[in-house]
Design a protein around this motif. Structure first.
Motif, PDB file in Angstrom:
ATOM      1  N   PHE A  81      -2.615   3.557  -6.960  1.00 31.17           N
ATOM      2  CA  PHE A  81      -2.853   2.723  -5.781  1.00 31.17           C
ATOM      3  C   PHE A  81      -2.619   1.280  -6.212  1.00 31.17           C
ATOM      4  O   PHE A  81      -3.014   0.888  -7.312  1.00 31.17           O
ATOM      5  CB  PHE A  81      -4.285   2.892  -5.261  1.00 31.17           C
ATOM      6  CG  PHE A  81      -4.421   2.593  -3.802  1.00 31.17           C
ATOM      7  CD1 PHE A  81      -4.427   3.621  -2.881  1.00 31.17           C
ATOM      8  CD2 PHE A  81      -4.536   1.290  -3.340  1.00 31.17           C
ATOM      9  CE1 PHE A  81      -4.548   3.360  -1.522  1.00 31.17           C
ATOM     10  CE2 PHE A  81      -4.649   1.006  -1.997  1.00 31.17           C
ATOM     11  CZ  PHE A  81      -4.659   2.051  -1.078  1.00 31.17           C
ATOM     12  N   ILE A  82      -1.959   0.487  -5.367  1.00 27.43           N
ATOM     13  CA  ILE A  82      -1.712  -0.929  -5.664  1.00 27.43           C
ATOM     14  C   ILE A  82      -2.691  -1.781  -4.863  1.00 27.43           C
ATOM     15  O   ILE A  82      -2.832  -1.602  -3.653  1.00 27.43           O
ATOM     16  CB  ILE A  82      -0.269  -1.346  -5.290  1.00 27.43           C
ATOM     17  CG1 ILE A  82       0.745  -0.637  -6.175  1.00 27.43           C
ATOM     18  CG2 ILE A  82      -0.102  -2.867  -5.384  1.00 27.43           C
ATOM     19  CD1 ILE A  82       2.198  -0.835  -5.737  1.00 27.43           C
ATOM     20  N   VAL A  92       4.661  -6.779  -1.084  1.00 29.79           N
ATOM     21  CA  VAL A  92       3.807  -5.626  -1.353  1.00 29.79           C
ATOM     22  C   VAL A  92       4.400  -4.378  -0.699  1.00 29.79           C
ATOM     23  O   VAL A  92       4.431  -3.306  -1.298  1.00 29.79           O
ATOM     24  CB  VAL A  92       2.370  -5.885  -0.890  1.00 29.79           C
ATOM     25  CG1 VAL A  92       1.493  -4.668  -1.154  1.00 29.79           C
ATOM     26  CG2 VAL A  92       1.803  -7.120  -1.596  1.00 29.79           C
ATOM     27  N   LYS A  93       4.916  -4.519   0.538  1.00 32.98           N
ATOM     28  CA  LYS A  93       5.555  -3.378   1.202  1.00 32.98           C
ATOM     29  C   LYS A  93       6.767  -2.895   0.409  1.00 32.98           C
ATOM     30  O   LYS A  93       6.986  -1.696   0.248  1.00 32.98           O
ATOM     31  CB  LYS A  93       5.995  -3.765   2.623  1.00 32.98           C
ATOM     32  CG  LYS A  93       4.844  -3.896   3.592  1.00 32.98           C
ATOM     33  CD  LYS A  93       5.336  -4.347   4.952  1.00 32.98           C
ATOM     34  CE  LYS A  93       4.171  -4.641   5.868  1.00 32.98           C
ATOM     35  NZ  LYS A  93       4.593  -5.235   7.127  1.00 32.98           N
ATOM     36  N   TRP A  95       7.379  -3.219  -2.878  1.00 33.74           N
ATOM     37  CA  TRP A  95       6.990  -2.558  -4.122  1.00 33.74           C
ATOM     38  C   TRP A  95       6.256  -1.246  -3.861  1.00 33.74           C
ATOM     39  O   TRP A  95       6.410  -0.283  -4.610  1.00 33.74           O
ATOM     40  CB  TRP A  95       6.176  -3.508  -4.999  1.00 33.74           C
ATOM     41  CG  TRP A  95       7.073  -4.495  -5.654  1.00 33.74           C
ATOM     42  CD1 TRP A  95       7.300  -5.787  -5.281  1.00 33.74           C
ATOM     43  CD2 TRP A  95       7.949  -4.237  -6.757  1.00 33.74           C
ATOM     44  NE1 TRP A  95       8.250  -6.354  -6.089  1.00 33.74           N
ATOM     45  CE2 TRP A  95       8.664  -5.432  -7.009  1.00 33.74           C
ATOM     46  CE3 TRP A  95       8.196  -3.133  -7.558  1.00 33.74           C
ATOM     47  CZ2 TRP A  95       9.597  -5.549  -8.026  1.00 33.74           C
ATOM     48  CZ3 TRP A  95       9.129  -3.242  -8.581  1.00 33.74           C
ATOM     49  CH2 TRP A  95       9.816  -4.431  -8.805  1.00 33.74           C
ATOM     50  N   SER A  96       5.487  -1.182  -2.798  1.00 32.08           N
ATOM     51  CA  SER A  96       4.828   0.070  -2.416  1.00 32.08           C
ATOM     52  C   SER A  96       5.883   1.138  -2.135  1.00 32.08           C
ATOM     53  O   SER A  96       5.770   2.282  -2.581  1.00 32.08           O
ATOM     54  CB  SER A  96       3.952  -0.166  -1.186  1.00 32.08           C
ATOM     55  OG  SER A  96       3.394   1.028  -0.726  1.00 32.08           O
ATOM     56  N   HIS A  97       6.931   0.745  -1.418  1.00 33.74           N
ATOM     57  CA  HIS A  97       8.026   1.663  -1.106  1.00 33.74           C
ATOM     58  C   HIS A  97       8.823   2.026  -2.372  1.00 33.74           C
ATOM     59  O   HIS A  97       9.098   3.205  -2.625  1.00 33.74           O
ATOM     60  CB  HIS A  97       8.945   1.017  -0.062  1.00 33.74           C
ATOM     61  CG  HIS A  97      10.149   1.826   0.275  1.00 33.74           C
ATOM     62  ND1 HIS A  97      10.087   2.930   1.092  1.00 33.74           N
ATOM     63  CD2 HIS A  97      11.436   1.702  -0.112  1.00 33.74           C
ATOM     64  CE1 HIS A  97      11.295   3.457   1.196  1.00 33.74           C
ATOM     65  NE2 HIS A  97      12.129   2.728   0.471  1.00 33.74           N
ATOM     66  N   ASN A 100       6.683   4.113  -4.564  1.00 33.48           N
ATOM     67  CA  ASN A 100       6.073   5.218  -3.838  1.00 33.48           C
ATOM     68  C   ASN A 100       4.570   5.300  -4.131  1.00 33.48           C
ATOM     69  O   ASN A 100       4.053   6.334  -4.531  1.00 33.48           O
ATOM     70  CB  ASN A 100       6.773   6.542  -4.150  1.00 33.48           C
ATOM     71  CG  ASN A 100       6.378   7.630  -3.177  1.00 33.48           C
ATOM     72  OD1 ASN A 100       5.960   7.359  -2.048  1.00 33.48           O
ATOM     73  ND2 ASN A 100       6.480   8.875  -3.616  1.00 33.48           N
ATOM     74  N   ILE A 101       3.904   4.160  -3.935  1.00 35.45           N
ATOM     75  CA  ILE A 101       2.467   4.047  -4.175  1.00 35.45           C
ATOM     76  C   ILE A 101       1.842   3.327  -2.979  1.00 35.45           C
ATOM     77  O   ILE A 101       2.343   2.290  -2.545  1.00 35.45           O
ATOM     78  CB  ILE A 101       2.178   3.231  -5.464  1.00 35.45           C
ATOM     79  CG1 ILE A 101       2.785   3.907  -6.695  1.00 35.45           C
ATOM     80  CG2 ILE A 101       0.681   3.035  -5.657  1.00 35.45           C
ATOM     81  CD1 ILE A 101       2.673   3.067  -7.970  1.00 35.45           C
ATOM     82  N   GLN A 102       0.750   3.868  -2.459  1.00 35.45           N
ATOM     83  CA  GLN A 102       0.010   3.205  -1.382  1.00 35.45           C
ATOM     84  C   GLN A 102      -0.484   1.849  -1.869  1.00 35.45           C
ATOM     85  O   GLN A 102      -0.751   1.670  -3.062  1.00 35.45           O
ATOM     86  CB  GLN A 102      -1.188   4.045  -0.953  1.00 35.45           C
ATOM     87  CG  GLN A 102      -0.817   5.277  -0.187  1.00 35.45           C
ATOM     88  CD  GLN A 102      -0.265   4.938   1.196  1.00 35.45           C
ATOM     89  OE1 GLN A 102      -0.542   3.899   1.785  1.00 35.45           O
ATOM     90  NE2 GLN A 102       0.538   5.838   1.719  1.00 35.45           N
ATOM     91  N   ALA A 103      -0.650   0.899  -0.940  1.00 31.53           N
ATOM     92  CA  ALA A 103      -1.068  -0.447  -1.318  1.00 31.53           C
ATOM     93  C   ALA A 103      -1.952  -1.088  -0.258  1.00 31.53           C
ATOM     94  O   ALA A 103      -1.864  -0.744   0.921  1.00 31.53           O
ATOM     95  CB  ALA A 103       0.158  -1.320  -1.553  1.00 31.53           C
ATOM     96  N   SER A 105      -2.945  -5.150   0.799  1.00 28.99           N
ATOM     97  CA  SER A 105      -2.716  -6.566   0.557  1.00 28.99           C
ATOM     98  C   SER A 105      -3.007  -7.344   1.834  1.00 28.99           C
ATOM     99  O   SER A 105      -2.557  -6.935   2.906  1.00 28.99           O
ATOM    100  CB  SER A 105      -1.267  -6.804   0.142  1.00 28.99           C
ATOM    101  OG  SER A 105      -1.013  -8.171  -0.011  1.00 28.99           O
TER     102      SER A 105
END
Length: 194
Positions: A81-82, A92-93, A95-97, A100-103, A105
């Motif tokens: 999780f970020i 953040v969107k 890097w989350s994409h 492939n990690i939920q975030a 911010s």
């Protein structure tokens, strides 16, 4: 200023005392963290900081080997999780994409609310979570307030903020070898997330 310095030293000592017997409390970069050591320490979830941990805040540098390490750690069964205090949501969107990690911010670290959300999302106990980040005042303190373990990594080079100029090495450890850092083309990469 002296009381401020003593407070940070005390927090750092608390963080070191709380570490598991096999879990390191610091590393030069994310890729230097031993995956087997995490598993042996009972860790199942990882909360990652983004700014100056994975990518520098000014989008010039990438932490060497971090993406490969994240892939290998996911394959080993760890959840991620970020949590980012960054105000630019498109970063953040992106890097989350990309990872492939939920975030979340802005996460408003060190306050524990976002940490608790991440822990609930991963469906693990706080003692099974390690927070990986570069800042004592956000990542280490947030982990401590949330009941998680923490590994503080060296901060990627970036323009220092006012509190970093005052506290310096007390809150962040400088990255040891800037010649080893990867480059990042933010203008091209972020375009579809703006």
């Amino acid at each position: 200023m002296r009381n401020f310095k003593n407070w940070f030293l005390k927090l750092r000592q608390i963080g070191i005392k709380r570490k598991l017997h096999t879990l390191a409390h610091g590393a030069d970069g994310v890729a230097q963290i031993d995956i087997d050591c995490l598993r042996e320490s009972g860790i199942k979830g990882i909360i990652l900081d983004l700014d100056n941990t994975i990518v520098s805040e000014d989008d010039l540098y990438l932490s060497p080997g971090a993406e490969e390490w994240i892939t290998q750690t996911k394959l080993a069964g760890f959840q991620f999780f970020i949590l980012s205090n960054g105000k630019r949501s498109y970063r953040v969107k992106y890097w989350s994409h990309r990872l492939n990690i939920q975030a979340i911010s802005p996460a408003k670290k060190p306050f524990p609310f976002a940490f608790h959300q991440a822990i609930a999302y991963m469906k693990v106990n706080p003692k099974q979570v390690v927070v990986i980040g570069d800042s004592l005042h956000t990542d280490v303190v947030g982990a401590w307030l949330s009941g998680c373990w923490c590994i503080q990594v060296a901060t990627l080079p970036h323009p220092p903020r006012w509190w970093e100029k005052i506290a310096g090495e007390w809150i962040q450890k400088s990255y040891p070898d800037i010649n080893n850092l990867g480059k990042f083309d933010a203008v091209f990469e972020y375009q579809s997330f703006l």
